[in-house]
Design a protein around this motif. Structure first.
Motif, PDB file in Angstrom:
ATOM      1  N   HIS A   2       0.803  -1.220   0.000  1.00 49.42           N
ATOM      2  CA  HIS A   2       0.000   0.000   0.000  1.00 49.42           C
ATOM      3  C   HIS A   2       0.837   1.271   0.000  1.00 49.42           C
ATOM      4  O   HIS A   2       1.987   1.262   0.433  1.00 49.42           O
ATOM      5  CB  HIS A   2      -0.926   0.011   1.221  1.00 49.42           C
ATOM      6  N   VAL A   3       0.203   2.360  -0.415  1.00 49.15           N
ATOM      7  CA  VAL A   3       0.859   3.665  -0.457  1.00 49.15           C
ATOM      8  C   VAL A   3       0.878   4.337   0.915  1.00 49.15           C
ATOM      9  O   VAL A   3       1.601   5.309   1.119  1.00 49.15           O
ATOM     10  CB  VAL A   3       0.170   4.615  -1.471  1.00 49.15           C
ATOM     11  N   SER A  26      -5.429   2.183  -3.331  1.00 48.69           N
ATOM     12  CA  SER A  26      -4.424   2.305  -2.265  1.00 48.69           C
ATOM     13  C   SER A  26      -3.194   1.447  -2.557  1.00 48.69           C
ATOM     14  O   SER A  26      -2.244   1.453  -1.799  1.00 48.69           O
ATOM     15  CB  SER A  26      -5.019   1.864  -0.936  1.00 48.69           C
ATOM     16  N   ARG A  45       0.201   0.283  -3.844  1.00 50.55           N
ATOM     17  CA  ARG A  45       1.465   0.877  -4.287  1.00 50.55           C
ATOM     18  C   ARG A  45       2.120   0.000  -5.349  1.00 50.55           C
ATOM     19  O   ARG A  45       2.545   0.459  -6.391  1.00 50.55           O
ATOM     20  CB  ARG A  45       2.428   1.050  -3.103  1.00 50.55           C
ATOM     21  N   ARG A  46       2.184  -1.304  -5.044  1.00 50.02           N
ATOM     22  CA  ARG A  46       2.876  -2.230  -5.936  1.00 50.02           C
ATOM     23  C   ARG A  46       2.159  -3.569  -5.934  1.00 50.02           C
ATOM     24  O   ARG A  46       1.724  -4.041  -4.889  1.00 50.02           O
ATOM     25  CB  ARG A  46       4.306  -2.423  -5.447  1.00 50.02           C
TER      26      ARG A  46
END
Length: 192
Positions: free
Chosen positions: A102-103, A180, A182-183
Motif C-alpha cells: 500500500h501507499v 491504495s 502501491r505495488r
C-alpha cells in the motif's frame, strides 16, 4: 510489477451518505486529526472502525453491489485535504486481490461475510528477491486490522460461498490515486 489501476473496479458514492456512515467519518477524522505516526494512526482508526462493522444501515444498497468480473471498490468518503479515504470492497465468492502492498497506512474491517488473507515478507539477498508466506488469517465479520508500510504485503480473497464486504480506511486520497495499492508483486514466493 503492475500498476495499481489493475485492482478492483471502482465506483464513487453518488448519493447522500447514511447517518451511520457520517458518524464513522467523524470518528475517523478525529483519530487522523491527532497527527500521530502512521502505525499509531492505523491502530487508533481500527478502534474507531470496529463498532460500526456489521451495523445495518452503514452502507446503501448501491454501496453493497458487487461485480461478477472482480472485487468492486466503492469510494464512500475522501477527506477534503486527502488525509484519508473510506472505501467499501465487495467480494463475490472466489474473488481476490493480487499480492500487493500500500501507499499509506491502512485499516480493514470485515463488515459482512468472511475474508481470507495471506501475508508475506519480501526477502532479498541483493541479487534476487522472493516473497515468503508469513501468515494465513481468516477474518470473520467484525475482524479489524491496521498496519502501515513497510511490512504490509498481502493477498485478500473471499473464500466463502456468499458475498463478503469489507470497510477500508486509507491514509491517502484514493479518488486521486484510483487505489491504495502501491505495488503488485509477481515475484516468486515460497511457503513458511
Amino acid at each position: 510489477m503492475t500498476t495499481p489501476a489493475a485492482s478492483g473496479a471502482t465506483t464513487a458514492a453518488r448519493s447522500r451518505t447514511p447517518p451511520l456512515l457520517d458518524s464513522l467519518v467523524e470518528d475517523v477524522r478525529e483519530a487522523v486529526g491527532r497527527g500521530l505516526l502512521p502505525d499509531m494512526t492505523a491502530q487508533l482508526v481500527a478502534e474507531r472502525l470496529a463498532p460500526f462493522l456489521g451495523a445495518p444501515g452503514l452502507l446503501t444498497a448501491e454501496q453493497r453491489e458487487g461485480d461478477p468480473e472482480r472485487y468492486r471498490q466503492h469510494v464512500l468518503h475522501v477527506e477534503r485535504d486527502g488525509s484519508f479515504s473510506l472505501v467499501a470492497l465487495v467480494w463475490l465468492p472466489g474473488q481476490r486481490t493480487p499480492i500487493h502492498d500500500h501507499v499509506s497506512w491502512c485499516v480493514t474491517g470485515v463488515h459482512e461475510g468472511v475474508e481470507s488473507e495471506r501475508r508475506y515478507r519480501l526477502v532479498s539477498d541483493y541479487a534476487t528477491a522472493r516473497l515468503v508466506v508469513t501468515e494465513d488469517v481468516l477474518n470473520l465479520q467484525g475482524a479489524v486490522s491496521g498496519f502501515a508500510p513497510p511490512g504490509d504485503i498481502h493477498q485478500v480473497r473471499n473464500a466463502g460461498t456468499s458475498t463478503a464486504i469489507s470497510i477500508h480506511v486509507y491514509g491517502a486520497d484514493v479518488s486521486r490515486l484510483g487505489s491504495s495499492v502501491r505495488r503488485v508483486y509477481d515475484t516468486p514466493h515460497g511457503e513458511l
